[in-house]
Design a protein around this motif. Structure first.
Motif, PDB file in Angstrom:
ATOM      1  N   SER A   1       0.845  -1.207   0.000  1.00  0.00           N
ATOM      2  CA  SER A   1       0.000   0.000   0.000  1.00  0.00           C
ATOM      3  C   SER A   1       0.878   1.254   0.000  1.00  0.00           C
ATOM      4  O   SER A   1       0.525   2.270  -0.595  1.00  0.00           O
ATOM      5  N   TRP A   2       2.053   1.182   0.641  1.00  0.00           N
ATOM      6  CA  TRP A   2       2.966   2.335   0.641  1.00  0.00           C
ATOM      7  C   TRP A   2       3.624   2.518  -0.711  1.00  0.00           C
ATOM      8  O   TRP A   2       3.883   3.652  -1.134  1.00  0.00           O
ATOM      9  N   VAL A   3       3.879   1.419  -1.411  1.00  0.00           N
ATOM     10  CA  VAL A   3       4.389   1.504  -2.783  1.00  0.00           C
ATOM     11  C   VAL A   3       3.355   2.219  -3.652  1.00  0.00           C
ATOM     12  O   VAL A   3       3.679   3.153  -4.391  1.00  0.00           O
ATOM     13  N   LEU A   4       2.092   1.804  -3.531  1.00  0.00           N
ATOM     14  CA  LEU A   4       1.015   2.434  -4.303  1.00  0.00           C
ATOM     15  C   LEU A   4       0.919   3.919  -3.962  1.00  0.00           C
ATOM     16  O   LEU A   4       0.753   4.766  -4.829  1.00  0.00           O
ATOM     17  N   TYR A   5       1.047   4.218  -2.686  1.00  0.00           N
ATOM     18  CA  TYR A   5       0.967   5.602  -2.227  1.00  0.00           C
ATOM     19  C   TYR A   5       2.104   6.439  -2.823  1.00  0.00           C
ATOM     20  O   TYR A   5       1.884   7.550  -3.310  1.00  0.00           O
TER      21      TYR A   5
ATOM     22  N   LYS B   1      -4.899  10.312  -5.221  1.00  0.00           N
ATOM     23  CA  LYS B   1      -5.941  10.005  -4.230  1.00  0.00           C
ATOM     24  C   LYS B   1      -5.724  10.896  -3.020  1.00  0.00           C
ATOM     25  O   LYS B   1      -4.595  11.235  -2.675  1.00  0.00           O
ATOM     26  N   GLU B   2      -6.827  11.232  -2.386  1.00  0.00           N
ATOM     27  CA  GLU B   2      -6.738  12.166  -1.271  1.00  0.00           C
ATOM     28  C   GLU B   2      -6.209  11.488   0.000  1.00  0.00           C
ATOM     29  O   GLU B   2      -5.505  12.097   0.791  1.00  0.00           O
ATOM     30  N   TYR B   3      -6.582  10.226   0.190  1.00  0.00           N
ATOM     31  CA  TYR B   3      -6.267   9.562   1.450  1.00  0.00           C
ATOM     32  C   TYR B   3      -5.375   8.339   1.251  1.00  0.00           C
ATOM     33  O   TYR B   3      -5.549   7.590   0.281  1.00  0.00           O
TER      34      TYR B   3
ATOM     35  N   LEU C   1      -4.580   1.731   0.368  1.00  0.00           N
ATOM     36  CA  LEU C   1      -4.647   0.504   1.166  1.00  0.00           C
ATOM     37  C   LEU C   1      -5.796  -0.382   0.670  1.00  0.00           C
ATOM     38  O   LEU C   1      -5.653  -1.605   0.559  1.00  0.00           O
ATOM     39  N   THR C   2      -6.931   0.234   0.338  1.00  0.00           N
ATOM     40  CA  THR C   2      -8.071  -0.516  -0.205  1.00  0.00           C
ATOM     41  C   THR C   2      -7.656  -1.240  -1.489  1.00  0.00           C
ATOM     42  O   THR C   2      -7.928  -2.431  -1.655  1.00  0.00           O
TER      43      THR C   2
END
Ligand code: ZN
Length: 293
Positions: free
Chosen positions: A173-177, A184-186, A191-192
């Motif tokens: 999820s941190w890679v995606l972030y 994305k705002e959040y 994570l979803t």
């Protein structure tokens, strides 16, 4: 969706005022608008209803589960996009879906795609040279042979790998972030998607495809062809990688709103990020197993 009560006439009195049994607010209708508690009708307390509920729980042949699985395969990223946008009712909760996937993987580990053998940990991982002295020191201290240790280690690692799958979800999820933080705002949105991605990876390339390939292998053996030697490295691994790439490209378009070109480029970044995540996962798996074995 119900298996036994497929068509039941709705005789519910929607006009009557009721007091919520949970939060005590007064309302009309089947659900309390304040806390969401459902009005329990007398038929729902029958043995037949209980059996129906139990059957649903056991088989998971719930409408939401099937809808979620279909969406997962045919339109990766759609479910997360809908959930983030507030359309949640058609689907199973993302975390529950992941745990169902995890549960199936636990029960039917046809190919332990996420496990790593002692030999691989000891010799071929990027961190192998760092951990080798730790293992050697332990072997010397306990007087155990490396073969005996490898056997204990592999048994322990197999069950740890299943329990640690959620670790991949959080790290990825941190890679995606990092790759998509502007879109994305959040953080929880990423994570979803990460939960959706792992559910997809477990259900389709790992469980479904490996089962189908295993059947193909058995059929080939019947006509005298031996494919087993090239099976894992040359068939299963590339199949898993193709599935993952498919998910990344589709999710970039559907979830992050990228053009196809940018989706292709970012998918490669996600791929590298996933490879790094897997190294982190194997290292964590080593640490936990080393600590326990
Ligand atoms: Zn209430």
């Amino acid at each position: 969706m119900s298996l036994l009560f497929t068509k039941r006439p709705d005789r519910f009195d929607y006009q009557a005022s009721r007091t919520c049994r949970n939060c005590e607010s007064v309302f009309q209708g089947k659900f309390c608008p304040r806390c969401g508690e459902k009005v329990v009708e007398s038929y729902e307390r029958s043995v037949r209803y209980f059996a129906d509920d139990l059957l649903n729980a056991l088989t998971s042949l719930d409408g939401k589960f099937i809808t979620s699985l279909k969406m997962l395969l045919t339109n990766p990223g759609r479910m997360s996009a809908d959930i983030v946008a507030g359309k949640r009712v058609p689907y199973m909760r993302m975390v529950s879906l992941f745990f169902v996937a995890n549960f199936f993987y636990f029960l039917f580990p046809i190919f332990e795609a996420f496990n790593t053998s002692f030999n691989s940990q000891y010799s071929v991982q990027p961190y192998s040279s760092m951990i080798r002295p730790w293992v050697d020191a332990r072997l010397a201290a306990t007087g155990t042979s490396i073969e005996a240790y490898a056997e204990t280690f592999n048994q322990q690692s197999s069950s740890n790998a299943k329990l640690l799958l959620v670790f991949i979800v959080f790290v990825f999820s941190w890679v995606l972030y990092l790759i998509n933080w502007k879109r994305k705002e959040y953080y929880a949105d990423h994570l979803t998607l990460s939960f959706e991605f792992m559910s997809f990876t477990i259900f389709f390339p790992t469980l479904l495809m490996s089962t189908l390939l295993l059947v193909a292998l058995k059929l080939a053996a019947l006509v005298g062809l031996d494919w087993s030697r090239l099976f894992y490295d040359e068939i299963i691994s590339p199949v898993i990688l193709l599935f993952i790439l498919y998910f990344f490209v589709r999710a970039q378009v559907t979830f992050y709103g990228a053009s196809w070109l940018k989706a292709g480029l970012r998918s490669l970044l996600m791929f590298l990020g996933f490879a790094a995540t897997m190294v982190a996962f194997r290292f964590a798996l080593f640490l936990v197993t080393y600590w326990m074995a």
